[in-house]
Structures are given as structure tokens and as C-alpha cells.
Motif scaffolding. Structure first.
Motif, PDB file in Angstrom:
ATOM      1  N   HIS A 236       0.851  -1.187   0.000  1.00  8.03           N
ATOM      2  CA  HIS A 236       0.000   0.000   0.000  1.00  8.03           C
ATOM      3  C   HIS A 236       0.886   1.236   0.000  1.00  8.03           C
ATOM      4  CE1 HIS A 236       1.254  -0.073   4.181  1.00  8.03           C
ATOM      5  NE2 HIS A 236       0.835   1.171   4.288  1.00  8.03           N
ATOM      6  N   GLU A 237       0.232   2.394  -0.101  1.00  9.45           N
ATOM      7  CA  GLU A 237       0.950   3.663  -0.096  1.00  9.45           C
ATOM      8  C   GLU A 237       0.085   4.648   0.677  1.00  9.45           C
ATOM      9  OE1 GLU A 237       2.831   5.294  -3.990  1.00  9.45           O
ATOM     10  OE2 GLU A 237       0.919   6.339  -3.715  1.00  9.45           O
ATOM     11  N   THR A 238       0.725   5.457   1.521  1.00 11.41           N
ATOM     12  CA  THR A 238      -0.042   6.515   2.192  1.00 11.41           C
ATOM     13  C   THR A 238       0.514   7.866   1.765  1.00 11.41           C
ATOM     14  OG1 THR A 238       1.427   6.422   4.097  1.00 11.41           O
ATOM     15  CG2 THR A 238      -0.629   5.159   4.248  1.00 11.41           C
ATOM     16  N   TYR A 239      -0.351   8.866   1.757  1.00 11.35           N
ATOM     17  CA  TYR A 239       0.045  10.224   1.377  1.00 11.35           C
ATOM     18  C   TYR A 239      -0.593  11.181   2.369  1.00 11.35           C
ATOM     19  CZ  TYR A 239       0.585  14.396  -1.619  1.00 11.35           C
ATOM     20  OH  TYR A 239       0.895  15.624  -2.127  1.00 11.35           O
ATOM     21  N   LEU A 240       0.233  11.934   3.072  1.00 13.70           N
ATOM     22  CA  LEU A 240      -0.220  12.944   4.034  1.00 13.70           C
ATOM     23  C   LEU A 240      -1.092  12.354   5.142  1.00 13.70           C
ATOM     24  CD1 LEU A 240      -1.263  15.780   1.486  1.00 13.70           C
ATOM     25  CD2 LEU A 240       0.969  15.481   2.600  1.00 13.70           C
ATOM     26  N   CYS A 241      -0.840  11.099   5.516  1.00  9.65           N
ATOM     27  CA  CYS A 241      -1.719  10.462   6.507  1.00  9.65           C
ATOM     28  C   CYS A 241      -1.283  10.707   7.962  1.00  9.65           C
ATOM     29  CB  CYS A 241      -1.793   8.950   6.253  1.00  9.65           C
ATOM     30  SG  CYS A 241      -3.013   8.534   4.987  1.00  9.65           S
ATOM     31  N   GLU A 242      -0.027  11.129   8.180  1.00 10.38           N
ATOM     32  CA  GLU A 242       0.522  11.180   9.551  1.00 10.38           C
ATOM     33  C   GLU A 242      -0.410  11.886  10.527  1.00 10.38           C
ATOM     34  OE1 GLU A 242       2.161  12.133   6.781  1.00 10.38           O
ATOM     35  OE2 GLU A 242       3.430  10.354   6.588  1.00 10.38           O
ATOM     36  N   ASP A 243      -0.877  13.079  10.176  1.00  5.54           N
ATOM     37  CA  ASP A 243      -1.710  13.849  11.105  1.00  5.54           C
ATOM     38  C   ASP A 243      -3.144  13.993  10.586  1.00  5.54           C
ATOM     39  OD1 ASP A 243      -1.144  15.357   8.907  1.00  5.54           O
ATOM     40  OD2 ASP A 243      -0.934  17.247   9.994  1.00  5.54           O
ATOM     41  N   ALA A 258      -7.771  11.774  -5.705  1.00  9.50           N
ATOM     42  CA  ALA A 258      -7.835  11.959  -4.251  1.00  9.50           C
ATOM     43  C   ALA A 258      -6.590  12.682  -3.732  1.00  9.50           C
ATOM     44  CB  ALA A 258      -7.978  10.606  -3.576  1.00  9.50           C
ATOM     45  N   ARG A 259      -5.464  12.430  -4.367  1.00  7.96           N
ATOM     46  CA  ARG A 259      -4.214  13.094  -3.977  1.00  7.96           C
ATOM     47  C   ARG A 259      -4.365  14.606  -4.105  1.00  7.96           C
ATOM     48  NH1 ARG A 259       1.105  10.489  -4.092  1.00  7.96           N
ATOM     49  NH2 ARG A 259       2.538  12.238  -4.293  1.00  7.96           N
ATOM     50  N   THR A 260      -4.858  15.030  -5.248  1.00  9.29           N
ATOM     51  CA  THR A 260      -5.103  16.462  -5.452  1.00  9.29           C
ATOM     52  C   THR A 260      -6.155  16.960  -4.462  1.00  9.29           C
ATOM     53  OG1 THR A 260      -4.616  16.129  -7.790  1.00  9.29           O
ATOM     54  CG2 THR A 260      -5.671  18.201  -7.207  1.00  9.29           C
ATOM     55  N   ALA A 261      -7.177  16.138  -4.217  1.00  7.06           N
ATOM     56  CA  ALA A 261      -8.233  16.534  -3.278  1.00  7.06           C
ATOM     57  C   ALA A 261      -7.669  16.705  -1.873  1.00  7.06           C
ATOM     58  CB  ALA A 261      -9.354  15.496  -3.296  1.00  7.06           C
ATOM     59  N   ALA A 262      -6.775  15.817  -1.453  1.00  2.97           N
ATOM     60  CA  ALA A 262      -6.186  15.911  -0.110  1.00  2.97           C
ATOM     61  C   ALA A 262      -5.395  17.210   0.027  1.00  2.97           C
ATOM     62  CB  ALA A 262      -5.278  14.707   0.151  1.00  2.97           C
ATOM     63  N   GLU A 263      -4.668  17.562  -1.043  1.00  2.00           N
ATOM     64  CA  GLU A 263      -3.909  18.819  -1.003  1.00  2.00           C
ATOM     65  C   GLU A 263      -4.865  20.012  -0.921  1.00  2.00           C
ATOM     66  OE1 GLU A 263      -1.665  18.541  -4.600  1.00  2.00           O
ATOM     67  OE2 GLU A 263      -0.336  16.968  -3.812  1.00  2.00           O
ATOM     68  N   THR A 264      -5.922  19.968  -1.712  1.00  2.00           N
ATOM     69  CA  THR A 264      -6.906  21.051  -1.693  1.00  2.00           C
ATOM     70  C   THR A 264      -7.549  21.161  -0.311  1.00  2.00           C
ATOM     71  OG1 THR A 264      -7.344  20.499  -3.994  1.00  2.00           O
ATOM     72  CG2 THR A 264      -8.903  21.994  -2.940  1.00  2.00           C
ATOM     73  N   LEU A 265      -7.913  20.010   0.254  1.00  2.00           N
ATOM     74  CA  LEU A 265      -8.539  20.002   1.584  1.00  2.00           C
ATOM     75  C   LEU A 265      -7.602  20.633   2.617  1.00  2.00           C
ATOM     76  CD1 LEU A 265     -10.209  16.484   1.427  1.00  2.00           C
ATOM     77  CD2 LEU A 265     -11.418  18.596   2.052  1.00  2.00           C
ATOM     78  N   ARG A 266      -6.333  20.287   2.543  1.00  2.00           N
ATOM     79  CA  ARG A 266      -5.365  20.847   3.494  1.00  2.00           C
ATOM     80  C   ARG A 266      -5.257  22.364   3.317  1.00  2.00           C
ATOM     81  NH1 ARG A 266      -1.921  17.698   6.760  1.00  2.00           N
ATOM     82  NH2 ARG A 266      -2.657  15.533   6.661  1.00  2.00           N
ATOM     83  N   SER A 267      -5.293  22.815   2.057  1.00  2.00           N
ATOM     84  CA  SER A 267      -5.211  24.266   1.839  1.00  2.00           C
ATOM     85  C   SER A 267      -6.466  24.964   2.366  1.00  2.00           C
ATOM     86  CB  SER A 267      -5.011  24.566   0.350  1.00  2.00           C
ATOM     87  OG  SER A 267      -6.226  24.307  -0.342  1.00  2.00           O
ATOM     88  N   GLU A 268      -7.513  24.180   2.575  1.00  2.00           N
ATOM     89  CA  GLU A 268      -8.757  24.769   3.105  1.00  2.00           C
ATOM     90  C   GLU A 268      -8.968  24.398   4.570  1.00  2.00           C
ATOM     91  OE1 GLU A 268     -11.853  23.652   0.333  1.00  2.00           O
ATOM     92  OE2 GLU A 268     -10.757  24.569  -1.355  1.00  2.00           O
TER      93      GLU A 268
END
Lengths: 349, 468
Positions: A236-243, A258-268
Motif C-alpha cells: 500500500h501507499e499513504t500520502y499525508l496520513c501522519e496527522d 484523491a491526492r489532489t483533493a487531499a492537497e486542496t482540503l489541506r489548503s482549506e
């Protein structure tokens, strides 16, 4: 060496560097470029290419080549994959290796040629008759279309069961930079069981028949033990899951969005991460359970919830607990937008 | 009592679970004779090591109990496809398939027909006993008219069930087969002829000459519910009227052996030689951000190749880049569009729904996409497009006379090069002019004249932009 090529072409490069001896296939959109590239490159490199009369023939030609101890690959999309289920069951029953690439399109039935991920259950749960499993790998980039095709050959030979590269129309048609493998993979020794037309293999029999019920049960038990033994190869692979407070769980092309969505969510202001199984079978259940502890989960998929329901099963079975897994999806050949994932994730807070 | 060991067969048959010297076939069945004829031929020719038998589903399924050679058990109807798979990867083997009338004539007919048509290198033995033996005597494609079976209890009717299938006659219409013969094992004279035919089919494989098909009429007393002698008589008197014994084709003397391919090149050398640009992998550059472009127009305007060129140029600058086209019937219907993402880090979604840059060469795509361009973005549109809708606020509009100018300059099919010039001149792709031109030159590497003309067109496009 690098090349800017389609995912479908990258599959063929992966197969050639895996040492594939033969490609059998029947054309179908959106997988046809795999056959086109194979028709060009397999014969040019001294390998065999044959266009079969139908997918039932393709998979049975695979059966024959594999029984002869050779490495075979085919590629198709949903309707063809359905026709191949017969042969897949026979290959699994006779414990033959081989790689099947499914460039998923929308269904059921003829559907259309746009990307969907609705062949999940068919791939992961066997698909044909009987108790069997295939190795299932889910690439998410053109590099992985090549690399996972190679890995599929390695795992398929290691466990003597067919391996499916489960991809979709978008990954098949899109182009990215590919770093080519440097050398051909070492050839596995299959002569112990193959029927290769030699004195050494004359005694061998490739068959899926066990006429006697207790023997058939024993064969099944052995197969199940073999499938259980595949777990160390779960990836498996995780991206930005630590916190992360919200984890988007998804595979293949959905994980790219979802990768782009996770980045967008973080920016918001929403701490989002992505958990992406690389192998859908064996499934990285332990890692999934660990990643989701204390977090909200959102399944992102291009199917009706087949993947989400499987996550629930894995969490219950592996984590011995029930966890809500929300769903954001599309069906019918529509790829979800980043905004749709962002909105669904925000609802979970 | 065993008086003589059958050549080519195991001495004791253990694969069925019991150590036995008897076959599983019923008394009077033709299969046992045919099994023996094949194994004797293989043994007499010294081919057991090389031989690979692909078995059927049906009464012949357990042939591997007996044949002392490599054995593969295929799915019902698929022996021809499986044997194709084997012979395509093992050119030095002697590949054989063995199927009954239901297996070959019904469920697997197309697989058999197509393999025969391709002239695959194997010998196919087709046992015709006019019934499905193993499943208990149902109607087969070869069941004679009037014959009562479990699934034609009133007798096979032409009106309802159609006519018996003549496989040899059908295959004789194909150019692929080298040898086609129908024989019988109903009496000793016929068995001797069958032996010759089987041997010939195997010799053709030994000599690598191609596809051989032998149909063998065989008695099935159990399902005909008659004794062995009557069953053999039925084969000779009734079945042979429908299925005459005959050599339909024998080109074994003139057929040429299969040619082997020359030694292939090294794989790395092969892929290095195809002249696509080999550039180093992309580098992460957080300062670059991301540019998302959409290219759209009619099929034939070079929309997809324009997007491809831009993406490839981004690769040259070691950016992460993706190109995703419309495909399928949409593309064939005339509309073409592609998404290109250029990024300083690995790309998430390759599908561009809200572009920074929209390049538009026809009316429908302008109307479809212009509203999706993000504020601060740019629309480059061909001058022939009537702009019924204005771009959203904050979006820059560039009107490029690409179609008119390219037509004027005698290259109407190269309007996309002028759109590229506009894209370059306005700097909206954030790629260097020289990168775009390097890729353009490489794309035309096999047509130097085109390369020059397109460069001139590109420069004319730049001038046209400068003058507006």
C-alpha cells in the motif's frame, strides 16, 4: 531510458522486460493499444503475438502457453474480462501463472468505453466458478502500468495463480513519462510442473480435475493456504496520513484525483490524507486498520460501493471492529472531480 | 489377461486413483482403440518426449491416465485454443488435441474452426460417435436425423434441431489445413486405415508442416443402447451414409516446414532506436506550481498532437507532465480534446476540468469549455469561431487567425502550429520556445521538408501575434 507513452503501451514494455514469451488478445476499447503495441514489439523482439478469435480463446491460449511453461499475457476490458472468467478459473485450478490486464470501462453489459472501476469484485473475489483467487495489482500511473505488469509476472509465478493488473480507461489512454526497466527479469524455473515437450517434463500433467471429492477438498485447502500465504506481498501507499483527520481510501486512478483533493482540503484547513492499496489481493488489511484508527474514512471509487463494502469487510475481519466508511463515487464513465471529493470529505467533519 | 503391452501407454494406470490395467471406457467403445492408435504411433516414431496431448472434456477426458507423454487437460471445447497456446510457444514439440463431437462441434466449434483456418501447428483428433457420451447421451451436433437421445427424445428433427454437422466438409472450405481425413474404427480394415491417418497427422507435426485434422467415426454402444457389434454395424451402415469416409485433403508432401524467426535485437537497443526523445526523469520543483491546459477542436485539426507536443516539451524541461485525450466514439464523432498538466511535483488528477489555458479551434468546443477557465486564465481561440459567449471575468482572450493564416500560407492542415506559436508567444504554458521547437523538429524528424515549413509557419504565427 525514458519515453513519453500511453499507459497501454507501458504495459507492453513491462511485459517485455518481465520476459513475457507471448501475447494473446482480442481488440476492445479502451485496451486496444496494448494489442497494437504488442503486435509491433513482441515479434520484433522474438516473442510471439497472436490475435485470438475471442477472449475465451485468448485466455485458453494463455492456459496452453502457461501449461507449456511459458510466460503469457493478455489484455482486455469488461466484456472481454467476463468471457475470460472460465479460463481464469481453470488456470487457478491448474495453478498456472499468467498476467491479465483489465483496462476497465463502464458497464454492466456493453456500457461504454469510459473509465469505471466496477470490475473490482470480479477481479478480487475470483470472478469465475470455484474457490480461487488471483493476485490483483492496481497501478495509478504510467510508470506503474509498466512496473506492476512486471510485478504481476513475478507474483503470478511465485504463487502459480493468474495475476490481474486492474486498471482503467483513463490510465490506459493517458500519457506520462516512463522510465524503462534496465534489464529483463530473471526467468523463473517452471520445468518442475510444466508440460514442455521434453524428456524431463514428459511425466507432467497440467489439469484441474480431482474426480474424487476428498482430493478436491484437499486441493481447495491447499489453494486457500497458498492464498493466505500471499499476505506478506500486500502493498500500500499513504500520502499525508501522519496527522490526517480524514483519510481518503481509494485505488488506481481514483487515488490520483484523491491526492489532489487531499492537497486542496489541506489548503482549506481540513487535514486529509490518502490510503491507497497497491495490491487489491492480497489486501493490505493490517495497514488499513492501523491507518484508520481514530480517523474518519471516505472511500473514493468509480463503482457502486463495491470497494467501500470490501473495506468494511477487511476492517471487520482484520480490525475486529466496525467503522463507518463514507462513499463518494461515480459510475457510468464519469470521473469524479476534485471538488466532489473535497465536498464529501468536508461533510464528515 | 494382458498379452501385449500397448506401446506408448503407461504400464499401469494410476492416475485414476486405482492401480489398474483396464481403461475407463465401456465395452465396445471406439475411444480405447483410438487412444491406442495414437499412443502406438507416438511410440513407434519415438516422439513421446516431444509429444504434448491436449485433452478434452467428455469421454476422452481421462486420456492422460494412459498416454505416456506430456498431458494438458483443457476446458470443455477449448482444446484447440489451448493447443494453439502450446504450439505457438513450443515450435519443437509435437502437439496433439483430442476432442469429441460435443466438445469440438458445439461448444468449441469456433475455437476449432479458427485454429484450423490459421493453420496452427498441431494434429487434431475428432471423435464422432454422434452423441454426448460422458454426460449420458444427449444430442450432439453430429447426431443423425431421427436419432433418439436424452435431449431429442422424439428423435432429432431437422425442423427443430437442425441437421448433423459435417466438420470435415466445413474445414475443407478453409485454406489453413494441410491434411483432412475422415476414418472409422468400426472394424479391423477401417482401424488399419485409421492408424495410417493418425500416423500421417503426427508425421505432419514431426515435420512442422501445419494443421492436420482426422475425424474418427466411433461406436458408442452404451448410449445407443445396443451391443458392441450392432453399434459397430450402425457406424458402418448408417453413420457412414451421413459421414462418408474420405481423404478430403492431403498437402503434406508439398507443405513447407515452419520457418524460425531470425535472432532478435537486444531489448534496450531496440527501444533506444525508436527515436522518441530520451530525457532524464522529472525533478521536483515546488516553485513551479502547476499549469493545467485543455486543447479542443475537430478531429483532424491536430488538437491531440498539439497537446502532445506541449506535454512532451514539458518533459524536456524535466517537469512532471501528463496528456489525456478524449477517446472512443466521441473522438470518431469529430470532436477532439485533450488535457495536459505540467507540474513541479507528481501529478494528481490528469483530467483538466477547470483549465488555466484553453486552446480552442472550433465553435462547439469553445461553447462547451470556455466557461470552465479559471480566473487569471487564458483562452486562445481561432478567429473563425463566432464567440457567442464571452469568457468568464478575469480570463484573457486571445484570438488567433490560425486557420486563415495557415490556409493563406498553403498549409491548411498545420493551423495547430499557429496555435502553438500563440501559446508560446503569450508564455501561458510557461515552457521555453526552444523546448517547443525541439519537440516539433523531433516530431518531423522523418520529414525534414515539413519540419522547415512548420518552423516557418511557427515564426509567421509569432509575427502575427506581435502585430495584434
Amino acid at each position: 531510458m525514458t519515453k513519453f507513452i500511453k499507459g497501454n503501451e507501458a504495459v507492453v514494455i513491462g511485459a517485455l522486460y518481465a520476459g513475457a514469451d507471448v501475447y494473446f488478445g482480442y481488440p476492445i476499447t479502451p485496451a486496444s493499444e496494448i494489442a497494437h503495441a504488442a503486435a509491433d514489439w513482441f515479434p520484433a523482439l522474438g516473442r510471439e503475438f497472436l490475435q485470438a478469435e475471442c477472449e475465451t480463446a485468448s485466455i485458453n491460449m494463455m492456459f496452453g502457453a502457461a501449461a507449456a511453461g511459458k510466460l503469457a499475457i493478455t489484455a482486455t476490458s469488461g466484456p472481454g474480462m467476463s468471457l475470460m472468467q472460465e479460463g481464469l478459473s481453470y488456470m487457478a485450478g491448474a495453478e498456472l501463472p499468467g498476467v491479465i490486464v483489465n483496462i476497465m470501462r463502464a458497464g454492466p453489459g456493453l456500457g461504454n468505453v469510459y473509465p469505471e472501476q466496477a470490475d473490482y469484485n470480479q477481479a478480487v473475489k475470483g470472478g469465475g466458478h470455484g474457490n480461487y483467487q488471483c493476485v490483483v495489482l492496481a497501478p495509478a500511473s504510467i510508470q506503474e502500468m509498466c512496473d506492476f505488469t512486471q510485478r504481476a509476472f513475478a507474483l503470478s509465478c511465485k504463487y502459480r495463480t493468474p495475476a490481474i493488473v486492474l486498471s482503467d480507461g483513463l490510465l490506459g489512454q493517458m500519457m506520462e513519462n516512463l522510465i524503462l526497466p534496465q534489464s529483463i527479469m530473471p526467468r523463473p524455473d517452471l520445468q518442475a510442473w510444466a508440460v514442455a515437450g521434453t524428456a524431463e517434463t514428459r511425466k507432467n500433467l497440467v489439469s484441474s480435475i480431482f474426480l474424487n471429492a476428498p482430493e478436491q477438498e484437499l486441493h481447495n485447502q491447499r489453494l486457500q493456504a497458498k492464498y493466505d500465504s500471499m499476505r506478506p506481498d500486500a502493498a500500500h501507499e499513504t500520502y499525508l496520513c501522519e496527522d490526517a483527520e480524514v483519510v481518503l481510501v481509494c485505488y488506481g486512478i481514483s487515488s490520483r484525483i484523491a491526492r489532489t483533493a487531499a492537497e486542496t482540503l489541506r489548503s482549506e484547513g481540513v487535514k486529509a490524507g490518502v490510503f491507497r492499496p497497491i495490491t487489491l489481493n492480497p489486501f493490505p488489511a493490517e495497514a488499513l486498520c492501523k491507518t484508520l484508527v481514530g480517523r474518519k474514512a471516505l472511500a473514493v471509487e468509480l463503482s457502486c460501493g463495491q470497494f467501500r463494502d470490501d473495506l468494511l469487510m477487511h476492517l471487520a475481519k482484520e480490525g475486529k471492529r466496525y467503522q463507518e466508511v463514507a462513499l463518494v463515487n461515480h459510475m457510468g464513465g464519469i470521473v469524479m472531480s476534485v471538488e466532489e471529493i473535497v465536498a464529501a470529505a468536508k461533510k464528515l467533519r | 489377461m494382458i498379452t501385449k503391452q500397448t506401446l506408448g501407454m503407461y504400464k499401469v494406470f494410476t492416475r485414476g486413483g486405482d492401480a489398474t490395467r483396464a481403461t475407463h471406457y465401456c465395452a465396445g467403445c471406439g475411444h480405447g482403440i483410438i487412444n491406442k492408435l495414437i499412443s502406438e504411433a507416438l511410440a513407434e516414431m519415438g516422439l513421446q518426449d516431444k509429444a504434448i496431448m491436449v485433452g478434452p472434456v467428455g469421454c476422452g477426458v481421462f486420456g492422460y491416465y494412459y498416454w505416456d507423454c506430456g498431458n494438458i487437460s483443457a476446458a470443455h471445447g477449448r482444446a484447440h485454443a489451448v493447443a494453439t497456446g502450446v504450439n505457438r510457444v513450443l515450435h519443437d514439440s509435437v502437439v496433439l488435441s483430442y476432442q469429441g463431437d460435443g466438445d469440438l462441434g458445439a461448444i468449441g466449434f469456433n475455437n476449432a474452426f479458427q485454429a484450423a483456418s490459421r493453420g496452427e501447428h498441431f494434429a487434431a483428433f475428432f471423435v464422432n460417435n454422434a452423441t454426448y457420451g460422458m454426460t449420458g447421451g444427449q444430442m450432439a451436433p453430429t447426431t443423425l436425423l431421427g436419432m433418439e437421445t436424452l435431449t431429442s427424445p422424439l428423435g432429432r428433427s431437422a425442423q427443430h434441431d437442425g441437421y448433423p454437422l459435417h466438420v470435415c466438409e466445413v474445414f475443407n472450405q478453409l485454406a489453413g489445413p494441410v491434411y483432412i481425413e475422415r476414418v472409422s474404427v468400426a472394424d479391423s480394415t477401417r482401424i488399419l486405415k485409421a492408424k495410417k491417418a493418425i500416423r500421417k497427422a503426427i508425421e505432419i507435426q514431426r515435420d512442422k508442416k501445419g494443421y492436420a485434422f482426422v475425424e474418427i467415426i466411433a461406436p458408442c454402444p452404451t448410449n445407443m443402447a445396443i451391443d458392441a457389434i450392432k453399434s459397430a454395424e450402425f457406424c458402418m451402415t448408417v453413420m457412414e451414409k451421413e459421414f462418408p469416409l474420405h481423404c478430403f485433403r492431403d498437402k503434406s508432401a508439398e507443405a513447407l516446414p515452419r520457418e524460425e524467426a531470425p535472432t532478435p535485437p537486444d531489448i534496450n537497443t531496440f527501444f533506444a532506436a525508436d527515436q522518441t526523445l530520451d530525457v532524464p526523469a522529472a525533478l521536483t520543483d515546488d516553485s513551479f506550481g502547476e499549469v493545467r491546459l485543455k486543447f479542443s477542436g475537430f478531429g483532424g485539426q491536430g488538437i491531440l498532437s498539439l497537446g502532445h507536443l506541449v506535454a512532451d516539451a514539458a518533459r524536456l524541461e524535466r517537469r512532471f507532465t501528463s496528456w489525456f485525450p478524449t477517446y472512443g466514439p466521441e473522438q470518431r464523432g469529430g470532436a477532439a480534446a485533450c488535457s495536459v498538466v505540467i507540474s513541479g511535483k507528481p501529478i494528481g488528477s490528469p483530467s483538466v476540468d477547470t483549465p488555466d489555458v484553453l486552446v480552442c479551434m472550433n465553435q462547439p468546443s469553445y461553447e462547451k469549455f470556455v466557461g470552465s477557465v479559471v480566473p487569471g486564465g487564458t483562452v486562445i481561440v481561432d478567429a473563425t469561431v463566432t464567440r457567442t459567449i464571452e469568457p468568464p471575468a478575469g480570463v484573457k482572450l486571445v484570438v488567433m487567425p490560425a486557420i486563415d493564416l495557415s490556409t493563406q500560407l498553403g498549409m491548411p492542415k498545420a493551423a495547430n502550429t499557429l496555435m502553438l506559436a500563440a501559446l508560446s508567444k503569450y508564455g501561458v504554458s510557461r515552457l521555453k520556445r526552444e523546448s517547443l521547437l525541439t519537440i516539433m523538429a523531433n516530431n518531423f524528424r522523418k520529414k525534414p521538408a515539413f519540419a522547415e515549413k512548420n518552423l516557418a509557419l511557427f515564426e509567421a504565427g509569432e509575427k502575427s501575434v506581435a502585430n495584434t
